[in-house]
Design a protein around this motif. Structure first.
Motif, PDB file in Angstrom:
ATOM      1  N   LYS A 259       0.849  -1.210   0.003  1.00 36.82           N
ATOM      2  CA  LYS A 259      -0.021  -0.080   0.037  1.00 36.82           C
ATOM      3  C   LYS A 259       0.949   1.233   0.307  1.00 36.82           C
ATOM      4  CE  LYS A 259      -0.539  -0.127   5.001  1.00 36.82           C
ATOM      5  NZ  LYS A 259      -1.502  -0.187   5.957  1.00 36.82           N
ATOM      6  N   ASN A 260       2.141   1.227   0.450  1.00 43.42           N
ATOM      7  CA  ASN A 260       2.875   2.416   0.598  1.00 43.42           C
ATOM      8  C   ASN A 260       3.992   2.339  -0.348  1.00 43.42           C
ATOM      9  OD1 ASN A 260       1.633   3.363   2.995  1.00 43.42           O
ATOM     10  ND2 ASN A 260       3.249   2.096   4.195  1.00 43.42           N
ATOM     11  N   TRP A 261       3.822   1.614  -1.365  1.00 42.35           N
ATOM     12  CA  TRP A 261       4.857   1.369  -2.412  1.00 42.35           C
ATOM     13  C   TRP A 261       4.098   1.512  -3.927  1.00 42.35           C
ATOM     14  CZ3 TRP A 261       9.357   2.042  -0.125  1.00 42.35           C
ATOM     15  CH2 TRP A 261       9.244   1.583   1.168  1.00 42.35           C
ATOM     16  N   MET A 262       2.969   1.250  -4.282  1.00 40.02           N
ATOM     17  CA  MET A 262       2.563   1.139  -5.535  1.00 40.02           C
ATOM     18  C   MET A 262       1.597   2.530  -5.816  1.00 40.02           C
ATOM     19  SD  MET A 262       0.330  -2.516  -5.354  1.00 40.02           S
ATOM     20  CE  MET A 262      -0.202  -2.358  -7.172  1.00 40.02           C
ATOM     21  N   SER A 263       1.832   2.839  -7.187  1.00 43.75           N
ATOM     22  CA  SER A 263       1.067   4.088  -7.591  1.00 43.75           C
ATOM     23  C   SER A 263      -0.405   3.817  -7.322  1.00 43.75           C
ATOM     24  CB  SER A 263       1.494   4.547  -8.849  1.00 43.75           C
ATOM     25  OG  SER A 263       0.904   3.571  -9.890  1.00 43.75           O
ATOM     26  N   ALA A 264      -1.406   4.804  -7.517  1.00 39.97           N
ATOM     27  CA  ALA A 264      -2.639   4.567  -7.194  1.00 39.97           C
ATOM     28  C   ALA A 264      -3.246   3.814  -8.473  1.00 39.97           C
ATOM     29  CB  ALA A 264      -3.252   6.007  -7.522  1.00 39.97           C
ATOM     30  N   ALA A 265      -2.504   4.087  -9.620  1.00 33.13           N
ATOM     31  CA  ALA A 265      -3.049   3.420 -10.972  1.00 33.13           C
ATOM     32  C   ALA A 265      -2.596   1.975 -10.744  1.00 33.13           C
ATOM     33  CB  ALA A 265      -2.367   3.924 -12.220  1.00 33.13           C
ATOM     34  N   LEU A 290       0.838 -10.454 -11.266  1.00 31.33           N
ATOM     35  CA  LEU A 290       1.115  -9.095 -11.092  1.00 31.33           C
ATOM     36  C   LEU A 290       1.397  -8.766  -9.573  1.00 31.33           C
ATOM     37  CD1 LEU A 290       1.191  -6.387 -12.353  1.00 31.33           C
ATOM     38  CD2 LEU A 290      -1.499  -6.253 -11.815  1.00 31.33           C
ATOM     39  N   LEU A 291       0.670  -9.452  -8.788  1.00 38.52           N
ATOM     40  CA  LEU A 291       1.181  -9.549  -7.181  1.00 38.52           C
ATOM     41  C   LEU A 291       2.612  -9.537  -6.942  1.00 38.52           C
ATOM     42  CD1 LEU A 291       0.465  -8.841  -4.269  1.00 38.52           C
ATOM     43  CD2 LEU A 291      -0.166 -11.327  -4.168  1.00 38.52           C
ATOM     44  N   LYS A 292       3.027 -10.873  -7.594  1.00 44.55           N
ATOM     45  CA  LYS A 292       4.526 -11.242  -7.448  1.00 44.55           C
ATOM     46  C   LYS A 292       5.307 -10.153  -8.067  1.00 44.55           C
ATOM     47  CE  LYS A 292       4.236 -15.525  -8.773  1.00 44.55           C
ATOM     48  NZ  LYS A 292       4.552 -16.951  -8.959  1.00 44.55           N
ATOM     49  N   HIS A 293       5.039  -9.732  -9.316  1.00 43.72           N
ATOM     50  CA  HIS A 293       5.682  -8.679  -9.865  1.00 43.72           C
ATOM     51  C   HIS A 293       5.878  -7.393  -8.935  1.00 43.72           C
ATOM     52  CE1 HIS A 293       7.163  -5.608 -12.920  1.00 43.72           C
ATOM     53  NE2 HIS A 293       6.198  -4.840 -12.292  1.00 43.72           N
ATOM     54  N   HIS A 294       4.976  -7.015  -8.206  1.00 49.04           N
ATOM     55  CA  HIS A 294       5.090  -5.723  -7.295  1.00 49.04           C
ATOM     56  C   HIS A 294       6.002  -5.967  -6.232  1.00 49.04           C
ATOM     57  CE1 HIS A 294       2.861  -3.030 -10.029  1.00 49.04           C
ATOM     58  NE2 HIS A 294       1.824  -3.464 -10.143  1.00 49.04           N
ATOM     59  N   LEU A 295       5.628  -7.334  -5.591  1.00 51.06           N
ATOM     60  CA  LEU A 295       6.490  -7.593  -4.478  1.00 51.06           C
ATOM     61  C   LEU A 295       7.790  -7.585  -4.922  1.00 51.06           C
ATOM     62  CD1 LEU A 295       3.993 -10.443  -2.775  1.00 51.06           C
ATOM     63  CD2 LEU A 295       4.427  -8.130  -1.972  1.00 51.06           C
ATOM     64  N   ASN A 296       8.170  -8.132  -5.766  1.00 48.52           N
ATOM     65  CA  ASN A 296       9.676  -8.150  -6.253  1.00 48.52           C
ATOM     66  C   ASN A 296      10.274  -7.102  -6.770  1.00 48.52           C
ATOM     67  OD1 ASN A 296       9.776 -10.891  -5.347  1.00 48.52           O
ATOM     68  ND2 ASN A 296       8.997 -11.697  -7.384  1.00 48.52           N
ATOM     69  N   ASP A 299      11.740  -2.388  -3.520  1.00 48.13           N
ATOM     70  CA  ASP A 299      12.691  -2.635  -2.461  1.00 48.13           C
ATOM     71  C   ASP A 299      12.186  -2.404  -1.099  1.00 48.13           C
ATOM     72  OD1 ASP A 299      14.379  -3.422  -4.509  1.00 48.13           O
ATOM     73  OD2 ASP A 299      15.397  -1.463  -4.644  1.00 48.13           O
ATOM     74  N   GLY A 300      11.304  -1.558  -0.828  1.00 47.46           N
ATOM     75  CA  GLY A 300      10.652  -1.296   0.480  1.00 47.46           C
ATOM     76  C   GLY A 300       9.871  -2.261   1.060  1.00 47.46           C
ATOM     77  N   VAL A 301       9.295  -3.110   0.169  1.00 53.38           N
ATOM     78  CA  VAL A 301       8.520  -4.235   0.584  1.00 53.38           C
ATOM     79  C   VAL A 301       9.196  -5.309   1.705  1.00 53.38           C
ATOM     80  CG1 VAL A 301       6.823  -6.096  -0.033  1.00 53.38           C
ATOM     81  CG2 VAL A 301       6.728  -4.203  -1.222  1.00 53.38           C
TER      82      VAL A 301
END
Length: 324
Positions: A259-265, A290-296, A299-301
């Protein structure tokens, strides 16, 4: 990164006829190409034919399950044409022998409809030859009773995408557990183990998820006893196939780490895919990828989210979540 599935082949028992061995009563086999051509890349199969192992010939008179009355819980394996041929005790005793020699097994695939190996719905007969109800094959029933945590399945049911995926989840989890126990159980190790399995359990059973939480909240010095309880809860949870609703709930929980790392889009895109999956429009693999893409790629996750077994519970190349 989420934990990678180990490349070491996993020891798994299997009915010998499924491997193409000509051990059936008629001298034939029931080769499963999925097992011999696909699963052999991941499993070190240990083939067993109980009927041949107890000394029956190939070919041989077929056997069937018989009980004296429809209500009788005592079931015998006898010759179809020669009721005096009774191999009940031999099959049960052989299940004990195989069990004692199979401490390393992480699963077992049985042949369906077999009076020795069938797990579900094997025909049961009355002494007059009339079919009356269903039962389990005697070897499979006793072997499963002796190994209640071991993932077991019938080969025919592996044609169902959800049941296949569920079996593979359980086999890989059980192998992971065996490796953990081999290294020595500690309170910290148990907490670390469950920290990786938390969301996989959530996807399968909220009841067991809460029970495990209570169990580990009271973790004492008796780590071995608690570990025994833990694995019972874990395998009980995983035996229940995860529903779309439960997968959706798990995906949304994991999305919370972003939630603190993704853009609104990006957030809207992922949320839309999760809802489309929930509504049956797309398979699980789409929002999960797509979830794994954003998690990986953020870096802050926290690594806690990346290390969840839920993200990669079995080899990705099998494509098991493409049909869920």
């Amino acid at each position: 990164m989420a934990q990678a599935v180990s490349s070491d082949k996993i020891p798994v028992g299997i009915s010998a006829c499924l491997m193409g061995q000509t051990v059936r009563f008629n001298g034939g086999h029931k080769r499963s190409r999925f097992c011999t051509d696909t699963l052999t890349r991941y499993f070190d199969f240990r083939a067993v034919c109980p009927e041949v192992a107890i000394g029956m010939s190939v070919p041989r008179e077929p056997i069937r399950l018989v009980s004296e009355t429809p209500e009788d819980s005592v079931i015998r394996a006898v010759g179809t044409d020669s009721p005096e041929l009774d191999v009940t005790h031999q099959l049960i005793d052989y299940a004990h022998t195989v069990s004692q020699q199979s401490d390393d097994l992480c699963g077992f695939i049985f042949m369906q409809k077999s009076p020795s190996c069938g797990l579900f719905g094997v025909k049961r007969y009355l002494p007059n030859g009339h079919p009356e109800g269903k039962a389990q094959g005697l070897f499979a029933a006793e072997f499963s009773r002796l190994n209640p945590l071991l993932p077991v399945e019938e080969v025919g049911r592996l044609n169902d995408a959800a049941l296949l995926e569920n079996f593979m989840v359980r086999v890989y989890a059980y192998r992971d557990w065996k490796n953990f126990v081999r290294e020595g159980v500690t309170a910290k190790g148990l907490i670390d183990f469950h920290s990786r399995y938390k969301y996989l359990v959530m996807a399968h059973s909220l009841v067991e998820y809460k029970a495990i939480g209570r169990l580990l909240a009271n973790l004492s010095n008796d780590a071995d006893r608690i570990a025994d309880e833990y694995i019972q809860h874990l395998m009980t949870a995983l035996r229940k196939p995860a529903s779309r609703k439960m997968h959706t709930n798990t995906l949304m929980h994991l999305q919370g780490y972003l939630k603190n790392w993704m853009s609104a889009a990006d957030k809207r895109e992922l949320e839309n895919l999760i809802h489309e999956y929930r509504n049956g429009i797309i398979p699980l693999v789409v929002p999960l990828t797509l979830l794994k893409h954003h998690l990986n790629h953020h870096d802050g996750v926290h690594d806690y989210a990346r290390q969840q077994v839920y993200l990669n519970p079995h080899p990705y190349e099998l494509g098991l979540r493409n049909a869920l």
